[in-house]
Design a protein around this motif. Structure first.
Motif, mmCIF file in Angstrom:
data_model
loop_
_atom_site.group_PDB
_atom_site.id
_atom_site.type_symbol
_atom_site.label_atom_id
_atom_site.label_comp_id
_atom_site.label_asym_id
_atom_site.label_seq_id
_atom_site.Cartn_x
_atom_site.Cartn_y
_atom_site.Cartn_z
ATOM 1 N N VAL A 129 9.957 -6.742 13.399
ATOM 2 C CA VAL A 129 10.558 -7.644 12.417
ATOM 3 C C VAL A 129 9.614 -8.828 12.271
ATOM 4 N N PHE A 130 9.170 -9.053 11.048
ATOM 5 C CA PHE A 130 8.325 -10.204 10.734
ATOM 6 C C PHE A 130 9.197 -11.218 9.997
ATOM 7 N N GLY A 131 9.595 -12.275 10.669
ATOM 8 C CA GLY A 131 10.361 -13.342 10.041
ATOM 9 C C GLY A 131 9.458 -14.511 9.704
ATOM 10 N N GLY A 132 9.676 -15.121 8.563
ATOM 11 C CA GLY A 132 8.947 -16.335 8.203
ATOM 12 C C GLY A 132 7.471 -16.144 7.969
ATOM 13 N N LEU A 133 7.032 -14.906 7.738
ATOM 14 C CA LEU A 133 5.628 -14.658 7.405
ATOM 15 C C LEU A 133 5.540 -13.392 6.565
ATOM 16 N N GLY A 134 5.102 -13.558 5.332
ATOM 17 C CA GLY A 134 4.920 -12.434 4.428
ATOM 18 C C GLY A 134 3.453 -12.191 4.171
ATOM 19 N N SER A 135 3.050 -12.281 2.913
ATOM 20 C CA SER A 135 1.658 -11.993 2.550
ATOM 21 C C SER A 135 0.673 -12.974 3.163
ATOM 22 N N GLY A 136 1.175 -14.112 3.683
ATOM 23 C CA GLY A 136 0.307 -15.039 4.416
ATOM 24 C C GLY A 136 -0.323 -14.411 5.647
ATOM 25 N N MET A 137 0.262 -13.309 6.135
ATOM 26 C CA MET A 137 -0.320 -12.560 7.252
ATOM 27 C C MET A 137 -1.735 -12.090 6.889
ATOM 28 N N VAL A 138 -1.934 -11.782 5.606
ATOM 29 C CA VAL A 138 -3.196 -11.220 5.119
ATOM 30 C C VAL A 138 -4.002 -12.256 4.334
ATOM 31 N N ILE A 200 0.166 -0.155 10.691
ATOM 32 C CA ILE A 200 1.444 -0.440 11.363
ATOM 33 C C ILE A 200 2.480 0.503 10.765
ATOM 34 N N ASP A 201 2.717 1.615 11.463
ATOM 35 C CA ASP A 201 3.590 2.643 10.898
ATOM 36 C C ASP A 201 4.975 2.668 11.544
ATOM 37 N N GLN A 202 5.235 1.733 12.464
ATOM 38 C CA GLN A 202 6.587 1.619 12.999
ATOM 39 C C GLN A 202 7.529 1.123 11.895
ATOM 40 N N PRO A 203 8.832 1.403 12.017
ATOM 41 C CA PRO A 203 9.774 0.791 11.086
ATOM 42 C C PRO A 203 9.592 -0.731 11.089
ATOM 43 N N ALA A 204 9.551 -1.316 9.897
ATOM 44 C CA ALA A 204 9.245 -2.743 9.779
ATOM 45 C C ALA A 204 10.202 -3.409 8.801
ATOM 46 N N LEU A 205 10.612 -4.616 9.154
ATOM 47 C CA LEU A 205 11.433 -5.447 8.283
ATOM 48 C C LEU A 205 10.728 -6.783 8.125
ATOM 49 N N VAL A 206 10.555 -7.227 6.881
ATOM 50 C CA VAL A 206 9.925 -8.519 6.589
ATOM 51 C C VAL A 206 10.975 -9.406 5.934
ATOM 52 N N ALA A 207 11.220 -10.581 6.510
ATOM 53 C CA ALA A 207 12.285 -11.471 6.036
ATOM 54 C C ALA A 207 11.736 -12.878 5.842
ATOM 55 N N VAL A 208 11.836 -13.388 4.622
ATOM 56 C CA VAL A 208 11.272 -14.694 4.287
ATOM 57 C C VAL A 208 12.284 -15.465 3.431
ATOM 58 N N GLY A 209 12.432 -16.754 3.697
ATOM 59 C CA GLY A 209 13.307 -17.600 2.893
ATOM 60 C C GLY A 209 12.791 -17.766 1.478
ATOM 61 N N THR A 210 13.705 -17.817 0.524
ATOM 62 C CA THR A 210 13.287 -17.938 -0.880
ATOM 63 C C THR A 210 12.691 -19.309 -1.186
ATOM 64 N N LYS A 211 12.895 -20.298 -0.322
ATOM 65 C CA LYS A 211 12.300 -21.622 -0.512
ATOM 66 C C LYS A 211 11.174 -21.889 0.486
ATOM 67 N N ASP A 212 10.698 -20.830 1.144
ATOM 68 C CA ASP A 212 9.617 -20.961 2.131
ATOM 69 C C ASP A 212 8.288 -21.082 1.395
ATOM 70 N N LEU A 221 3.868 -8.110 1.530
ATOM 71 C CA LEU A 221 3.466 -7.647 2.869
ATOM 72 C C LEU A 221 4.081 -6.285 3.161
ATOM 73 N N ALA A 222 5.374 -6.121 2.853
ATOM 74 C CA ALA A 222 6.040 -4.848 3.125
ATOM 75 C C ALA A 222 5.358 -3.698 2.382
ATOM 76 N N ALA A 223 4.844 -3.982 1.200
ATOM 77 C CA ALA A 223 4.205 -2.932 0.397
ATOM 78 C C ALA A 223 2.927 -2.407 1.033
ATOM 79 N N LEU A 224 2.350 -3.159 1.964
ATOM 80 C CA LEU A 224 1.108 -2.731 2.621
ATOM 81 C C LEU A 224 1.360 -1.750 3.763
ATOM 82 N N MET A 225 2.617 -1.656 4.216
ATOM 83 C CA MET A 225 2.940 -0.822 5.372
ATOM 84 C C MET A 225 3.692 0.431 4.928
ATOM 85 N N ASP A 232 14.994 -11.029 1.142
ATOM 86 C CA ASP A 232 14.957 -12.459 0.874
ATOM 87 C C ASP A 232 16.069 -13.134 1.673
ATOM 88 N N ILE A 233 15.770 -14.299 2.240
ATOM 89 C CA ILE A 233 16.780 -15.121 2.901
ATOM 90 C C ILE A 233 17.119 -16.232 1.904
#
Length: 261
Positions: A129-138, A200-212, A221-225, A232-233
């Motif tokens: 689970v990636f919380g608070g980090l989306g495409s900024g990972m890349v 990263i082929d494990q099941p993955a959930l990416v969660a980011v606030g809409t005002k982040d 980010l999810a589209a890359l895996m 959206d939070i």
């Protein structure tokens, strides 16, 4: 589920003493929690109710204080804070506890550490689970050099940079070692490539606030895996998304789906 503050234990890895808690159902599926920059296992996971939520769902809940944070050792050398080193700390904690595999959830910097752990230790990571980090990972999360300057400034009043002021105030609130945090922010932002994320082929959930305004797009980010989804939070910024009920509900549903397989 014990609602008292968790007791912390310590273990050694890479020459450092690192603190952690190990709570919940000892026979439940383990969930390893990796907190964000300038936070701690208590601030990121206990106070916002994550330990209670996951523990009451029947899981064994483990939270690590990353090096430089919480009750763990706090070196002042920036060379000691690259994400692969902190990912190795997390994997070493699982080994210390005799756990072969765990769900791993990270928030912000912890999400980056989780990604590096999934790549370096794939057989230890059941899901991410990636919380608070989306495409900024890349793509990166902007210029954080002013945050190091803000942490080392004589006082909060000397800081004019908006994000720097926010993190300086947070560091003071959590009574953190500001020199250790400044060292950490200098080297903990190593980027991953789209090709890395695709591995990263494990099941993955990416969660980011809409005002982040820090994380970048969860959907991108999810589209890359190959096995990822995004949520959206609603109405939450980087700080307030952490304990949001929408986030918690999505994580519990995600875990239930995996554990039923």
């Amino acid at each position: 589920m014990n609602l008292n503050p968790p007791s912390f234990s310590r273990f050694r890895h890479d020459g450092l003493e690192l603190a952690y808690f190990d709570e919940g159902d000892p026979s439940g599926a383990p969930v390893l929690l990796i907190h964000g920059f300038a936070s701690s296992a208590t601030v990121n996971w206990v106070n916002p109710g994550w330990l209670k939520t996951i523990g009451e769902a029947g899981y064994r809940v483990i939270g690590i204080d990353n090096r430089g944070h919480g009750a763990s050792d706090k070196p002042h050398d920036p060379a000691l804070y690259h994400p692969p080193q902190m990912a190795a700390d997390a994997a070493a904690l699982l080994s210390h506890l005799g756990i072969s595999e765990a769900h791993v959830m990270g928030y912000s910097m912890g999400a980056r550490i989780t990604a590096f752990m999934a790549l370096a230790h794939p057989h230890r990571v059941r899901s991410v689970v990636f919380g608070g980090l989306g495409s900024g990972m890349v793509d990166g999360v902007g210029d954080w050099d002013p945050i190091a300057d803000a942490l080392l400034a004589p006082s909060l009043e000397d800081v004019s940079h908006e994000r720097g002021s926010m993190f300086r105030a947070f560091a003071e609130q959590t009574k953190s070692d500001r020199r250790a945090l400044a060292a950490c922010i200098m080297t903990s932002r190593d980027l991953l490539s789209p090709a890395d994320m695709a591995r990263i082929d494990q099941p993955a959930l990416v969660a980011v606030g809409t005002k982040d305004d820090i994380a970048g797009s969860a959907q991108a980010l999810a589209a890359l895996m190959p096995n990822a989804r995004a949520i959206d939070i609603p109405g939450r910024d980087h700080m307030l998304a952490v304990g949001d009920k929408v986030f918690k509900k999505a994580v519990l549903e995600f875990y239930a789906e995996i554990d039923q397989r």
